[in-house]
Scaffold this active site. Structure first.
Site, PDB file in Angstrom:
ATOM      1  N   ASP A   5      19.276  46.195  71.050  1.00 44.03           N
ATOM      2  CA  ASP A   5      20.641  46.584  70.668  1.00 44.03           C
ATOM      3  C   ASP A   5      21.583  46.074  71.755  1.00 44.03           C
ATOM      4  O   ASP A   5      21.133  45.636  72.819  1.00 44.03           O
ATOM      5  CB  ASP A   5      20.734  48.115  70.561  1.00 44.03           C
ATOM      6  CG  ASP A   5      22.148  48.584  70.212  1.00 44.03           C
ATOM      7  OD1 ASP A   5      22.759  47.998  69.294  1.00 44.03           O
ATOM      8  OD2 ASP A   5      22.642  49.520  70.853  1.00 44.03           O
ATOM      9  N   SER A   6      22.883  46.187  71.496  1.00 45.76           N
ATOM     10  CA  SER A   6      23.857  45.781  72.513  1.00 45.76           C
ATOM     11  C   SER A   6      23.870  46.754  73.696  1.00 45.76           C
ATOM     12  O   SER A   6      24.314  46.410  74.781  1.00 45.76           O
ATOM     13  CB  SER A   6      25.246  45.728  71.891  1.00 45.76           C
ATOM     14  OG  SER A   6      25.560  46.988  71.333  1.00 45.76           O
TER      15      SER A   6
ATOM     16  N   TYR B 156      29.251  44.487  71.010  1.00 46.20           N
ATOM     17  CA  TYR B 156      29.107  43.312  70.157  1.00 46.20           C
ATOM     18  C   TYR B 156      30.115  43.350  68.991  1.00 46.20           C
ATOM     19  O   TYR B 156      30.475  42.333  68.430  1.00 46.20           O
ATOM     20  CB  TYR B 156      27.706  43.286  69.529  1.00 46.20           C
ATOM     21  CG  TYR B 156      26.595  42.768  70.403  1.00 46.20           C
ATOM     22  CD1 TYR B 156      26.769  42.538  71.769  1.00 46.20           C
ATOM     23  CD2 TYR B 156      25.341  42.496  69.840  1.00 46.20           C
ATOM     24  CE1 TYR B 156      25.730  42.066  72.546  1.00 46.20           C
ATOM     25  CE2 TYR B 156      24.301  42.014  70.607  1.00 46.20           C
ATOM     26  CZ  TYR B 156      24.491  41.806  71.960  1.00 46.20           C
ATOM     27  OH  TYR B 156      23.455  41.325  72.719  1.00 46.20           O
ATOM     28  N   GLY B 157      30.485  44.577  68.641  1.00 50.32           N
ATOM     29  CA  GLY B 157      31.212  44.779  67.378  1.00 50.32           C
ATOM     30  C   GLY B 157      32.578  44.151  67.287  1.00 50.32           C
ATOM     31  O   GLY B 157      33.152  44.045  66.206  1.00 50.32           O
TER      32      GLY B 157
ATOM     33  N   CYS C 280      20.475  47.113  65.686  1.00 57.53           N
ATOM     34  CA  CYS C 280      21.918  47.002  65.838  1.00 57.53           C
ATOM     35  C   CYS C 280      22.454  46.470  64.511  1.00 57.53           C
ATOM     36  O   CYS C 280      21.991  45.437  64.019  1.00 57.53           O
ATOM     37  CB  CYS C 280      22.213  46.016  66.969  1.00 57.53           C
ATOM     38  SG  CYS C 280      23.943  45.599  67.159  1.00 57.53           S
ATOM     39  N   ASN C 281      23.383  47.202  63.926  1.00 56.97           N
ATOM     40  CA  ASN C 281      23.934  46.775  62.633  1.00 56.97           C
ATOM     41  C   ASN C 281      24.714  45.475  62.759  1.00 56.97           C
ATOM     42  O   ASN C 281      24.624  44.593  61.905  1.00 56.97           O
ATOM     43  CB  ASN C 281      24.880  47.851  62.087  1.00 56.97           C
ATOM     44  CG  ASN C 281      24.140  49.095  61.660  1.00 56.97           C
ATOM     45  OD1 ASN C 281      23.873  49.292  60.496  1.00 56.97           O
ATOM     46  ND2 ASN C 281      23.778  49.941  62.609  1.00 56.97           N
ATOM     47  N   THR C 282      25.473  45.366  63.862  1.00 50.74           N
ATOM     48  CA  THR C 282      26.309  44.179  64.071  1.00 50.74           C
ATOM     49  C   THR C 282      25.419  42.936  64.163  1.00 50.74           C
ATOM     50  O   THR C 282      25.679  41.921  63.522  1.00 50.74           O
ATOM     51  CB  THR C 282      27.134  44.349  65.367  1.00 50.74           C
ATOM     52  OG1 THR C 282      27.817  45.598  65.294  1.00 50.74           O
ATOM     53  CG2 THR C 282      28.119  43.228  65.545  1.00 50.74           C
TER      54      THR C 282
ATOM     55  N   GLU D  74      28.650  54.969  74.978  1.00 50.76           N
ATOM     56  CA  GLU D  74      28.182  54.300  76.200  1.00 50.76           C
ATOM     57  C   GLU D  74      28.618  55.079  77.445  1.00 50.76           C
ATOM     58  O   GLU D  74      27.977  55.015  78.483  1.00 50.76           O
ATOM     59  CB  GLU D  74      28.701  52.854  76.258  1.00 50.76           C
ATOM     60  CG  GLU D  74      28.076  51.925  75.213  1.00 50.76           C
ATOM     61  CD  GLU D  74      26.635  51.512  75.519  1.00 50.76           C
ATOM     62  OE1 GLU D  74      26.282  51.348  76.692  1.00 50.76           O
ATOM     63  OE2 GLU D  74      25.846  51.361  74.554  1.00 50.76           O
TER      64      GLU D  74
ATOM     65  N   CYS E 257      26.299  51.984  62.374  1.00 52.70           N
ATOM     66  CA  CYS E 257      26.218  51.463  63.745  1.00 52.70           C
ATOM     67  C   CYS E 257      25.213  52.358  64.444  1.00 52.70           C
ATOM     68  O   CYS E 257      25.293  53.591  64.315  1.00 52.70           O
ATOM     69  CB  CYS E 257      27.581  51.554  64.419  1.00 52.70           C
ATOM     70  SG  CYS E 257      27.538  51.208  66.198  1.00 52.70           S
ATOM     71  N   THR E 258      24.258  51.762  65.137  1.00 56.89           N
ATOM     72  CA  THR E 258      23.183  52.589  65.701  1.00 56.89           C
ATOM     73  C   THR E 258      23.674  53.503  66.828  1.00 56.89           C
ATOM     74  O   THR E 258      22.952  54.394  67.262  1.00 56.89           O
ATOM     75  CB  THR E 258      22.013  51.713  66.202  1.00 56.89           C
ATOM     76  OG1 THR E 258      22.527  50.685  67.054  1.00 56.89           O
ATOM     77  CG2 THR E 258      21.269  51.091  65.048  1.00 56.89           C
ATOM     78  N   HIS E 259      24.898  53.280  67.312  1.00 57.80           N
ATOM     79  CA  HIS E 259      25.463  54.205  68.308  1.00 57.80           C
ATOM     80  C   HIS E 259      25.921  55.521  67.649  1.00 57.80           C
ATOM     81  O   HIS E 259      25.943  56.561  68.297  1.00 57.80           O
ATOM     82  CB  HIS E 259      26.685  53.584  68.989  1.00 57.80           C
ATOM     83  CG  HIS E 259      26.361  52.602  70.074  1.00 57.80           C
ATOM     84  ND1 HIS E 259      25.761  51.395  69.823  1.00 57.80           N
ATOM     85  CD2 HIS E 259      26.569  52.655  71.421  1.00 57.80           C
ATOM     86  CE1 HIS E 259      25.622  50.734  70.969  1.00 57.80           C
ATOM     87  NE2 HIS E 259      26.110  51.479  71.952  1.00 57.80           N
TER      88      HIS E 259
HETATM   89  N1  DGL Z   1      25.006  49.558  68.062  1.00 59.20           N
HETATM   90  C1  DGL Z   1      25.586  48.415  67.477  1.00 59.20           C
HETATM   91  C2  DGL Z   1      25.616  48.436  65.976  1.00 59.20           C
HETATM   92  O1  DGL Z   1      24.750  49.060  65.387  1.00 59.20           O
HETATM   93  C3  DGL Z   1      26.785  47.755  68.035  1.00 59.20           C
HETATM   94  C4  DGL Z   1      27.706  48.428  68.962  1.00 59.20           C
HETATM   95  C5  DGL Z   1      28.547  47.369  69.639  1.00 59.20           C
HETATM   96  O2  DGL Z   1      28.003  46.740  70.533  1.00 59.20           O
HETATM   97  O3  DGL Z   1      29.705  47.166  69.246  1.00 59.20           O
HETATM   98  O4  DGL Z   1      26.425  47.827  65.341  1.00 59.20           O
END
Ligand code: DGL
Length: 285
Positions: free
Chosen positions: A14-15, A46-47, A77-79, A156, A188-190
């Site tokens: 993931d990011s 990453y988003g 990570c979805n992105t 984060e 988003c996995t966050h």
């Molecule tokens: N956790 C990531 C996701 O699922 C991205 C978060 C990010 O880096 O913007 O999209």
């Protein structure tokens, strides 16, 4: 071509720390597997980056993990799943699992009214990936998608609860609440780390979809299909093994690598996982 043994680890990336939601569920469902987690903490988020950049980052991480002899890659990570899954699948010699499809299936099953909300990073929402997948599985579903970029830095920062987080959640989610959805995809996995706050804003009638559970099932399914499930071949304890997790008779090891600030990752990661992370390696890509 590499011959992958069942005891080879699964690489999960993931990011940042968001992918730990997926790691935790994989470890819970298939504890015999050895796991390597990679968080790109130097380059999170990453988003808000272009798909091309996210594809490059994903490729670099995948190459790093392949050099560690992983038998499967999980894009937690979805992105990165929206931007890079197909490229990674085409180019890597191992099975690659993403988080979008499992989340889309879970949402399609959960909705009764056919009104589904999707929240994610700007990049995931702009890609329209969830809309396409959910409508494919359940034609006619109405999708209301919304980016919530501030959620990632809040997670984060370790601000999983509290006034500021609640205020941001209320502000972001009010427009989607008005759409009278019955299911909300945490795309988003966050975001599952903010589940209590998001659930409070949305109310009990909205089912929150956290793709971690479905993704872990998919990982198990793909491993089984490829004859790669680890049926108890745990290698000798490594110095990076998770205390109490690695080298035990029944559970595999978990190793962690990040691209920056390992101590910070360790502190926030432990709070979320609820167990000690003895060591976090710093990876040079
Ligand atoms: N956790 C990531 C996701 O699922 C991205 C978060 C990010 O880096 O913007 O999209």
């Amino acid at each position: 071509m590499n011959v992958h043994k069942n005891s080879n680890p699964i690489g999960i990336f993931d990011s940042g720390i968001g992918g730990l939601t997926v790691l935790k569920e994989i470890h819970r469902q298939i504890p015999g597997e050895n796991l390597i987690y990679f968080g790109d903490t130097a380059r999170v988020p990453y988003g808000i980056k272009s798909a091309e950049t996210v594809r490059r980052f994903s490729r670099e991480i995948a190459d790093y993990l392949v050099r560690l002899d992983i038998k499967m890659l999980v894009v937690a990570c979805n992105t990165a799943s929206a931007a890079a899954l197909n490229t990674l699948r085409e180019s890597l010699p191992i099975p690659v699992v993403g988080v979008l499809m499992p989340g889309a299936y879970a949402a399609s099953r959960a909705t009764h009214t056919g009104r589904v909300g999707v929240i994610g990073t700007e990049s995931t929402v702009a890609s329209g990936a969830y809309d396409r997948l959910i409508r494919n599985i359940r034609p006619g579903t109405e999708i209301f998608a919304l980016p919530c970029p501030l959620f990632v830095p809040l997670v984060e920062e370790g601000r999983l609860t509290g006034e500021i987080t609640a205020l941001v959640a209320k502000e972001y989610l009010s427009p989607i609440k008005e759409k009278k959805i019955d299911t909300l995809v945490l795309g988003c996995t966050h975001y599952p780390l903010l589940k209590p706050v998001i659930g409070e804003v949305m109310g009990g009638s909205v089912t929150l979809i956290d793709s971690a559970d479905e993704t872990a099932r998919e990982v198990r399914r793909v491993l089984t299909k490829n004859g790669l499930l680890n049926l108890g071949e745990i290698p000798p304890r490594s110095p990076l093994c998770q205390k109490g997790e690695g080298g035990d008779l029944n559970t595999g090891f978990i190793r962690y690598y990040v691209t920056d600030a390992p101590e910070r990752f360790k502190a926030i990661g432990e709070r979320f996982l609820g167990y000690e992370i003895p060591e976090v390696g710093k990876a040079e890509l």
